[in-house]
Design an enzyme around this catalytic site. Structure first.
Site: not given
Ligand code: MN
Ligand code: MN
Length: 296
Positions: A85, A96, A157, A165, A190, A281
């Site tokens: 990630d 992200d 998020h 977030h 994700e 994600e």
């Molecule tokens: Mn991530």
């Molecule tokens: Mn994330």
């Protein structure tokens, strides 16, 4: 969202994607986790962005929130199911993205496919005005029709500048929360899939931290270290490795800062029944009645 912000989001997304793909290509039996994490993070920097959080490398029943420590000797083993990630930011605007890789074997192809199908369905549906619980419902069906269950207590998020977030959750099942996707928003989508119970619980610390709040500290050295962390990482997550690079005594100070509530230590998230976990994600930018994926 203005053109400048959009440009920064696109660059951050492209850089996160490139670093993710580099990291994924390095993963193999006997390769050290530390080497992959460091390579991913330095690629982000050499491409002109900054890591938005430490490179997360979470294996098997660990769903998220592990990064290797300074000098870590951990190596990938044959059969490991690895979630990589990666986050990059340009001027606070974040990309992200995550991918799941299996080391050596082909036992988890279908589980890897489950989170990928969940993500594909979500990205296909998502757009301004769409109800997020209906997106969650579709993700749930996609994962279940592939023979697995979503991890219900992990969500996507919204993100804002320097804020990973930012308040809106993107569920992987119909949680009954009737929330519409706003017109101008950045969403990290994700889905996690598992052959376990579909829940994660907190486990041991994963070497990842975030500043919580400022407070008086009697320990002068720890207080100084806190200021150093604040200057360098601000509101974004960081790790023991990055703190130790700034100050070799970081680990000691970090323990103190966590104990006194100035710094939050992320626990690793582990599937409650020890099920294997996959994740995929992407970052989706909702703007001008479009849903633009910046990380693919
Ligand atoms: Mn991530
Ligand atoms: Mn994330």
């Amino acid at each position: 969202m203005n053109e400048e912000e959009l440009a920064a989001l696109r660059r951050a997304g492209a850089i996160a994607r490139e670093a993710r793909d580099l990291g994924a290509s390095m993963i193999g039996e006997g390769v050290s986790l530390l080497e992959v994490a460091e390579e991913v993070e330095s690629r982000i920097i050499s491409l002109g962005a900054r890591p938005a959080f430490p490179c997360n490398i979470s294996i098997n029943e660990v769903a998220a929130h592990f990064t290797p420590r300074t000098g870590d000797k951990m190596k990938f083993a044959n059969g490991d199911l690895v979630k990589l990630d990666v986050g990059a930011h340009v001027d606070g605007f974040i990309g992200d993205t995550a991918v799941t890789v299996e080391v050596g074997t082909r036992n988890w192809t279908s589980l890897i496919e489950s989170s990928a199908k969940g993500l594909a369905v979500a990205v296909e549906m998502i757009g301004e005005g769409v109800l997020l619980n209906t997106v969650g419902g579709a993700v749930d069906r996609a994962i279940r029709s592939n023979g697995h269950v979503p991890v219900a207590n992990l969500t996507g998020h919204s993100m804002k500048r320097y804020n990973l977030h930012a308040g809106i959750s993107v569920p992987s099942y119909d949680d009954g929360n009737v929330v519409k996707v706003p017109g101008d928003v950045v969403l990290a989508v994700e889905p996690f899939a598992t052959n376990g119970a579909g829940q994660v619980k907190n486990s041991k610390p994963g070497n990842i931290y975030r500043i919580m709040r400022e407070r008086e500290l009697r320990d002068k050295a720890a207080a100084e270290h806190f200021q150093l962390l604040k200057e360098n990482f601000g509101t974004l997550p960081f790790c023991e490795r990055w703190a130790t690079a700034l100050d070799p005594k970081a680990s000691v100070h970090l323990r103190m800062l966590v104990r006194h509530g100035l710094v939050f230590s992320y626990p690793m998230l582990v599937e409650v029944r020890g099920g294997k976990v996959s994740q995929k994600e992407h970052t989706v930018v909702i703007h001008d009645s479009r849903a633009e994926v910046t990380t693919q």
